[in-house]
Design an enzyme around this catalytic site. Structure first.
Site, mmCIF file in Angstrom:
data_model
loop_
_atom_site.group_PDB
_atom_site.id
_atom_site.type_symbol
_atom_site.label_atom_id
_atom_site.label_comp_id
_atom_site.label_asym_id
_atom_site.label_seq_id
_atom_site.Cartn_x
_atom_site.Cartn_y
_atom_site.Cartn_z
ATOM 1 N N THR A 158 -2.745 -11.503 7.961
ATOM 2 C CA THR A 158 -4.164 -11.205 8.166
ATOM 3 C C THR A 158 -4.824 -10.723 6.883
ATOM 4 O OG1 THR A 158 -3.913 -8.857 8.758
ATOM 5 C CG2 THR A 158 -3.576 -10.485 10.514
ATOM 6 N N ASP A 214 -10.590 -7.607 9.850
ATOM 7 C CA ASP A 214 -11.106 -6.393 9.236
ATOM 8 C C ASP A 214 -10.754 -5.273 10.215
ATOM 9 O OD1 ASP A 214 -12.592 -4.186 8.432
ATOM 10 O OD2 ASP A 214 -14.375 -5.349 7.925
ATOM 11 N N ASN A 251 -0.587 -1.943 6.955
ATOM 12 C CA ASN A 251 -0.593 -1.878 5.502
ATOM 13 C C ASN A 251 -1.998 -1.765 4.916
ATOM 14 O OD1 ASN A 251 0.477 -2.565 2.664
ATOM 15 N ND2 ASN A 251 -0.971 -4.218 3.064
ATOM 16 N N SER A 286 2.154 4.976 4.612
ATOM 17 C CA SER A 286 1.540 6.208 4.138
ATOM 18 C C SER A 286 1.658 6.222 2.616
ATOM 19 C CB SER A 286 2.230 7.415 4.782
ATOM 20 O OG SER A 286 1.686 8.624 4.315
ATOM 21 N N TYR A 313 -8.173 11.082 -0.408
ATOM 22 C CA TYR A 313 -7.111 10.099 -0.168
ATOM 23 C C TYR A 313 -5.904 10.810 0.442
ATOM 24 C CZ TYR A 313 -3.539 6.531 -0.939
ATOM 25 O OH TYR A 313 -2.521 5.624 -0.761
ATOM 26 N N LYS A 371 -3.938 10.144 4.164
ATOM 27 C CA LYS A 371 -2.503 9.902 4.307
ATOM 28 C C LYS A 371 -1.803 11.056 5.036
ATOM 29 C CE LYS A 371 -2.487 5.835 2.585
ATOM 30 N NZ LYS A 371 -2.246 4.675 3.475
ATOM 31 N N THR A 377 1.255 -2.676 -7.677
ATOM 32 C CA THR A 377 0.308 -3.384 -6.818
ATOM 33 C C THR A 377 -1.077 -3.138 -7.395
ATOM 34 O OG1 THR A 377 -0.088 -1.501 -5.343
ATOM 35 C CG2 THR A 377 1.813 -2.913 -4.852
#
Length: 293
Positions: free
Chosen positions: A43, A65, A92, A143, A157, A161, A192
């Site tokens: 997705t 979304d 994710n 997480s 942020y 988490k 990433t």
């Protein structure tokens, strides 16, 4: 919606549903699962970004979304119709945001919570009815080390988490008796796009925070693409954990994650021990408690 079936895959192969597959862990995981012959729901907000992955195996490519409930409902329905059920959900999808707490813009913070926390919770609520009915399944919530210890420039942020950690802990206690597993994954720095274009930062920067939040923000940006974590090895570790006879409730990924988490545990132990007498003294005296009963 795009469906591709180029391999003969037995019905016994697990079905993995992965959110946020356009970049990073999600893309690497989807590519790896399809290469292994697993039935995989791939997705992304823009399906064109993951269209190439469909050619690798038995994939169902869907527009998703996680802030849109109608898209979530449609994606779960399509996956269950195509494959008969979802065995593993990997939450994710997520974004970052770099700012000192005082600098942070509420609009950006709310957007991050919508994706990182409420998007995840919507996915969980949508997939659980099918898992409960089958009395099996695994929910993987991505997480971060930032969900275990805080850092300047990452306050909100961290908050998203930490919320993932808290929700996952309660969820685990609720669904484990029903045969459903929950794994919280806490990576440290991996190569990433999280610290690159996937993360915004505050437009306003306050000079008093230059040596704290400002330095951390610069360091995070400068380290992008040079982090020690290998996404391929991380994906392999995640698959191994999910498929183990007794999946771990927490999965730290990376040396920095392991060392950072252990350091936080020691820090908490010292902080708690230093005020043990004060902490224990906040209850009613034991004799008074007995009389009250």
């Amino acid at each position: 919606m795009t469906t591709k079936n180029t391999k003969s895959v037995t019905a016994a192969q697990p079905v993995w549903f992965i959110t946020g597959c356009s970049t990073g862990f999600g893309r690497e995981l989807a590519s790896h699962m399809l290469g292994l012959g697993y039935r995989t729901v791939v997705t992304a907000r823009n399906p064109a970004d993951v269209k190439d992955l469909a050619a690798k195996g038995e994939a169902l490519v869907l527009k998703l979304d996680v802030t849109d409930q109608s898209q979530i409902d449609a994606a779960i329905k399509a996956a269950e119709k195509q494959f008969g059920g979802i065995d593993v959900l990997v939450n994710n999808a997520g974004i970052g945001y770099f700012a000192a707490v005082e600098e942070s813009e509420e609009k950006e913070v709310r957007r991050m919570f919508e994706i990182n926390v409420f998007g995840m919770s919507r996915m969980i609520q949508a997939v659980l009815p099918g898992m409960r009915q089958r009395r099996k399944g695994c929910i993987v919530n991505i997480s971060s080390l930032a969900g275990l210890r805080s850092a300047p420039a990452l306050g909100f942020y961290n908050a998203t988490k930490f919320a993932v950690e808290g929700l996952s802990g309660a969820l685990l206690q609720e669904v484990e008796p029903l045969g459903i597993k929950v794994i919280v994954v806490e990576p440290s720095g991996f190569r990433t796009d999280w610290a690159g274009r996937s993360a915004n930062e505050s437009k306003k920067q306050i000079a008093d925070y230059a040596k704290t939040a400002g330095e951390w923000r610069k360091e995070i940006r400068a380290d992008s693409g040079k982090q020690p974590g290998d996404p391929v090895r991380a994906v392999q570790a995640l698959i191994k954990a999910v498929e183990s006879a007794k999946p771990p409730r927490h999965l730290l990924l990376g040396n920095d994650a392991y060392e950072g988490a252990m350091a936080k545990l020691e820090e908490l132990r010292k902080d708690f021990s230093a005020v043990e007498k004060i902490s224990r003294g906040a209850d009613f005296p034991k004799e008074e408690s007995k009389r009250a009963k």
